[in-house]
Motif scaffolding. Structure first.
Motif, PDB file in Angstrom:
ATOM      1  N   ALA A 244      98.334 -12.286  23.145  1.00 41.48           N
ATOM      2  CA  ALA A 244      97.195 -13.426  22.797  1.00 41.48           C
ATOM      3  C   ALA A 244      98.020 -14.353  22.269  1.00 41.48           C
ATOM      4  CB  ALA A 244      96.190 -12.561  21.739  1.00 41.48           C
ATOM      5  N   PHE A 245      99.034 -13.866  21.432  1.00 37.06           N
ATOM      6  CA  PHE A 245      99.842 -15.144  20.641  1.00 37.06           C
ATOM      7  C   PHE A 245     100.972 -15.856  21.381  1.00 37.06           C
ATOM      8  CE2 PHE A 245      97.590 -12.554  17.683  1.00 37.06           C
ATOM      9  CZ  PHE A 245      96.861 -13.671  16.888  1.00 37.06           C
ATOM     10  N   GLY A 246     101.243 -15.326  22.534  1.00 34.69           N
ATOM     11  CA  GLY A 246     101.953 -16.121  23.776  1.00 34.69           C
ATOM     12  C   GLY A 246     103.609 -15.827  23.226  1.00 34.69           C
ATOM     13  N   ASN A 247     104.370 -16.749  23.303  1.00 34.83           N
ATOM     14  CA  ASN A 247     105.761 -16.311  23.457  1.00 34.83           C
ATOM     15  C   ASN A 247     106.323 -16.184  21.813  1.00 34.83           C
ATOM     16  OD1 ASN A 247     106.072 -17.210  25.915  1.00 34.83           O
ATOM     17  ND2 ASN A 247     106.418 -19.425  25.703  1.00 34.83           N
ATOM     18  N   ARG A 248     105.453 -16.484  20.776  1.00 34.06           N
ATOM     19  CA  ARG A 248     105.888 -15.950  19.649  1.00 34.06           C
ATOM     20  C   ARG A 248     105.886 -14.762  19.501  1.00 34.06           C
ATOM     21  NH1 ARG A 248     103.118 -20.708  15.120  1.00 34.06           N
ATOM     22  NH2 ARG A 248     104.305 -22.450  16.165  1.00 34.06           N
ATOM     23  N   GLN A 249     104.878 -14.166  19.883  1.00 34.52           N
ATOM     24  CA  GLN A 249     104.297 -12.725  19.655  1.00 34.52           C
ATOM     25  C   GLN A 249     105.649 -11.707  20.554  1.00 34.52           C
ATOM     26  OE1 GLN A 249     100.565 -11.471  20.784  1.00 34.52           O
ATOM     27  NE2 GLN A 249     101.068  -9.229  21.082  1.00 34.52           N
ATOM     28  N   VAL A 250     105.936 -12.297  21.689  1.00 37.62           N
ATOM     29  CA  VAL A 250     106.817 -11.812  22.616  1.00 37.62           C
ATOM     30  C   VAL A 250     108.209 -11.663  22.038  1.00 37.62           C
ATOM     31  CG1 VAL A 250     108.000 -11.903  24.549  1.00 37.62           C
ATOM     32  CG2 VAL A 250     105.559 -12.190  24.575  1.00 37.62           C
ATOM     33  N   THR A 251     108.666 -12.904  21.387  1.00 38.83           N
ATOM     34  CA  THR A 251     109.844 -13.128  20.887  1.00 38.83           C
ATOM     35  C   THR A 251     110.108 -12.382  19.567  1.00 38.83           C
ATOM     36  OG1 THR A 251     109.895 -15.555  21.670  1.00 38.83           O
ATOM     37  CG2 THR A 251     111.633 -14.830  19.900  1.00 38.83           C
ATOM     38  N   VAL A 252     109.107 -12.216  18.509  1.00 43.12           N
ATOM     39  CA  VAL A 252     109.512 -11.554  17.556  1.00 43.12           C
ATOM     40  C   VAL A 252     109.332 -10.154  17.624  1.00 43.12           C
ATOM     41  CG1 VAL A 252     108.301 -10.875  14.981  1.00 43.12           C
ATOM     42  CG2 VAL A 252     108.559 -13.199  15.880  1.00 43.12           C
ATOM     43  N   SER A 253     108.437  -9.380  18.448  1.00 49.56           N
ATOM     44  CA  SER A 253     108.621  -8.172  18.930  1.00 49.56           C
ATOM     45  C   SER A 253     109.591  -7.517  19.696  1.00 49.56           C
ATOM     46  CB  SER A 253     107.191  -7.746  19.684  1.00 49.56           C
ATOM     47  OG  SER A 253     107.143  -8.598  20.855  1.00 49.56           O
ATOM     48  N   ALA A 254     110.351  -8.639  20.573  1.00 49.22           N
ATOM     49  CA  ALA A 254     111.482  -8.342  21.247  1.00 49.22           C
ATOM     50  C   ALA A 254     112.652  -8.075  20.308  1.00 49.22           C
ATOM     51  CB  ALA A 254     111.673  -9.426  22.456  1.00 49.22           C
ATOM     52  N   ILE A 255     112.810  -9.078  19.412  1.00 45.53           N
ATOM     53  CA  ILE A 255     113.965  -8.909  18.482  1.00 45.53           C
ATOM     54  C   ILE A 255     113.970  -7.591  17.747  1.00 45.53           C
ATOM     55  CG2 ILE A 255     114.997 -10.091  16.446  1.00 45.53           C
ATOM     56  CD1 ILE A 255     114.278 -12.703  17.359  1.00 45.53           C
ATOM     57  N   SER A 256     112.637  -7.272  17.063  1.00 46.00           N
ATOM     58  CA  SER A 256     112.259  -6.268  16.746  1.00 46.00           C
ATOM     59  C   SER A 256     112.714  -4.923  17.377  1.00 46.00           C
ATOM     60  CB  SER A 256     111.030  -6.123  15.944  1.00 46.00           C
ATOM     61  OG  SER A 256     110.897  -4.696  15.567  1.00 46.00           O
ATOM     62  N   PHE A 257     112.463  -4.962  18.590  1.00 38.57           N
ATOM     63  CA  PHE A 257     112.988  -3.788  19.633  1.00 38.57           C
ATOM     64  C   PHE A 257     114.310  -3.560  19.584  1.00 38.57           C
ATOM     65  CE2 PHE A 257     114.015  -1.999  23.644  1.00 38.57           C
ATOM     66  CZ  PHE A 257     113.315  -1.198  23.873  1.00 38.57           C
ATOM     67  N   LEU A 258     115.019  -4.849  19.789  1.00 38.24           N
ATOM     68  CA  LEU A 258     116.578  -4.565  20.088  1.00 38.24           C
ATOM     69  C   LEU A 258     117.281  -4.192  18.669  1.00 38.24           C
ATOM     70  CD1 LEU A 258     117.290  -8.088  22.144  1.00 38.24           C
ATOM     71  CD2 LEU A 258     117.231  -5.616  22.690  1.00 38.24           C
ATOM     72  N   ILE A 259     116.677  -4.572  17.696  1.00 35.56           N
ATOM     73  CA  ILE A 259     117.141  -4.303  16.388  1.00 35.56           C
ATOM     74  C   ILE A 259     116.729  -2.492  16.132  1.00 35.56           C
ATOM     75  CG2 ILE A 259     116.810  -4.135  13.628  1.00 35.56           C
ATOM     76  CD1 ILE A 259     116.306  -7.157  14.086  1.00 35.56           C
ATOM     77  N   CYS A 260     115.713  -2.166  16.611  1.00 33.23           N
ATOM     78  CA  CYS A 260     115.318  -0.657  16.434  1.00 33.23           C
ATOM     79  C   CYS A 260     116.158   0.111  17.545  1.00 33.23           C
ATOM     80  CB  CYS A 260     114.043  -0.511  16.478  1.00 33.23           C
ATOM     81  SG  CYS A 260     113.007  -1.130  15.330  1.00 33.23           S
ATOM     82  N   GLU A 261     116.424  -0.517  18.549  1.00 33.61           N
ATOM     83  CA  GLU A 261     117.293   0.105  19.773  1.00 33.61           C
ATOM     84  C   GLU A 261     118.732   0.402  18.844  1.00 33.61           C
ATOM     85  OE1 GLU A 261     116.642   1.429  22.841  1.00 33.61           O
ATOM     86  OE2 GLU A 261     114.905   1.917  21.722  1.00 33.61           O
ATOM     87  N   ALA A 262     119.062  -0.649  18.653  1.00 31.89           N
ATOM     88  CA  ALA A 262     120.698  -0.689  18.221  1.00 31.89           C
ATOM     89  C   ALA A 262     120.573   0.386  16.693  1.00 31.89           C
ATOM     90  CB  ALA A 262     121.211  -1.935  17.376  1.00 31.89           C
ATOM     91  N   GLY A 263     119.835   0.287  15.977  1.00 34.09           N
ATOM     92  CA  GLY A 263     119.831   1.578  14.726  1.00 34.09           C
ATOM     93  C   GLY A 263     119.848   2.864  15.450  1.00 34.09           C
ATOM     94  N   ASN A 264     118.911   2.884  16.374  1.00 34.80           N
ATOM     95  CA  ASN A 264     118.703   4.331  16.714  1.00 34.80           C
ATOM     96  C   ASN A 264     120.004   4.860  17.403  1.00 34.80           C
ATOM     97  OD1 ASN A 264     117.732   6.855  17.538  1.00 34.80           O
ATOM     98  ND2 ASN A 264     116.066   5.946  18.946  1.00 34.80           N
ATOM     99  N   HIS A 265     120.687   3.875  18.117  1.00 34.48           N
ATOM    100  CA  HIS A 265     122.031   4.388  18.775  1.00 34.48           C
ATOM    101  C   HIS A 265     123.169   4.788  17.575  1.00 34.48           C
ATOM    102  CE1 HIS A 265     125.389   4.520  21.142  1.00 34.48           C
ATOM    103  NE2 HIS A 265     126.022   3.679  20.567  1.00 34.48           N
TER     104      HIS A 265
END
Length: 363
Positions: A244-265
């Motif tokens: 619903a919030f377009g690219n902002r929603q996608v960008t913020v959640s994508a950065i959060s996803f990458l941070i969590c994946e790196a932290g998990n590893h």
């Protein structure tokens, strides 16, 4: 008269000769005693020779009964004190080849817990005869096989839906509608997530050498494969609507996803270190890596990062199936985290001060 004096003189000579002989013998005895004394003194103090003790090895007889019928199956004899449950299973397998060791479950009493393979017979024996109850655990598979099959399935299934195979979607609708960039990003992130799972299973995690039943493998595959099919069907559908919030929603959640994946590893790499595995393990402490600082707040940061990845993926794709999957995974991981947190409290009470299990200050 003359004869009598002569006999007296001869008797005196005999007496003097006998006295001289006894004196010479006495002198010889004294000399021999002196030589013997000097020899004993030069030899030093006498040493007691310790008696040879023969070690007696205690053997046990293992009586194996059927847990259901309680009938005797066999007796495993000549089992030493240092033998383990795994050794008993090996001997049982020689007598009955159809029951290989990983399929054999042994209990001290019916309905009790199954004995671990590393437990020694001496620790469970109350006498020279030990009674164990046998249960057939069914078809078994190794844990590493379970993890590889569970994680490889979602990787391939999602790619099939991403390619929009004609048996799933309408060919005309697929050709008419262009995909939103978040669809490509979701495929990339999903594949990266499960590829990381597979690589960590092979090269990072200390996977147990034990086995589990084939039913558990089928349950895990049904859960992961089924949800992946549902998630991939919605995200790759031609009528998929972007966030619903377009690219902002996608960008913020994508950065959060990458941070969590790196932290998990990085947390999984830390937990695989020899200092943090085994019976003499120590609790991991934060280091220069910023992703390890989560240990200040929680005892199971790998679960924290894992849930963070799926929440980020849910926000990025904005689909109901991902949200339901994230909720179920959160419930399951919270149970695992609480169980591990209790174990950590017993082992490392001084390190667990004011720490939560998975979610800081909450859970």
């Amino acid at each position: 008269m003359f004869k009598r004096q002569k006999s007296l003189a001869s008797e005196r000579k005999r007496g003097l000769f006998s006295q001289g002989a006894t004196r010479s013998l006495w002198k010889n005895d004294m000399r021999n005693f002196q030589y013997l004394s000097q020899f004993v003194l030069s030899a030093g103090p006498l040493k007691l020779i310790p008696g040879v003790r023969h070690s007696k090895t205690t053997h046990f007889e293992i009586e194996i009964l059927d847990a259901q019928t309680r009938k005797q199956i066999c007796i495993v004899d000549k089992v030493t004190q240092t033998s383990t449950i795994h050794d008993v299973k090996q001997k049982f397998h020689k007598a009955y080849p159809k029951w290989y060791p990983s399929r054999v479950g042994l209990q001290l009493e019916c309905g009790g817990p199954f004995l671990k393979d590393y437990i020694t017979i001496q620790s469970v024996a109350a006498s020279s005869i030990v009674t164990l109850y046998f249960t057939d655990l069914g078809q078994q598979v190794s844990w590493i096989t379970v993890f590889l099959v569970e994680y490889a399935g979602p990787l391939l299934i999602y790619l099939l839906f991403y390619l929009r195979i004609p048996y799933v979607y309408d060919v005309k609708e697929s050709s008419r509608r262009l995909r939103h960039p978040v669809v490509h990003l979701a495929c990339f992130f999903h594949c990266m997530h499960y590829i990381r799972y597979l690589l960590e299973t092979l090269f990072v995690h200390k996977v147990s050498a034990g086995h589990t039943s084939l039913k558990n493998l089928l349950k895990g595959c049904a859960f992961y494969w089924g949800f992946t099919s549902w998630i991939a069907y919605y995200i790759n559908h031609p009528w998929y609507t972007p966030p619903a919030f377009g690219n902002r929603q996608v960008t913020v959640s994508a950065i959060s996803f990458l941070i969590c994946e790196a932290g998990n590893h990085f947390i999984n790499v830390m937990l695989s270190h020899p200092y943090h595995t085994g019976n003499n393990a120590c609790f991991p402490s934060p280091n220069y890596n910023p992703f390890s600082w989560m240990f200040f707040l929680v005892s199971c940061p790998n679960y924290t990062y894992e849930i963070g990845s799926w929440i980020s993926f849910t926000v990025m794709t904005q689909t109901l199936p991902v949200g339901i999957f994230t909720l179920l995974m959160s419930i399951q991981m919270s149970l695992w985290a609480r169980k591990k947190h209790k174990i950590y409290l017993k082992k490392f009470n001084s390190y667990m001060h004011r720490k939560s299990a998975m979610i800081p200050f909450i859970l």
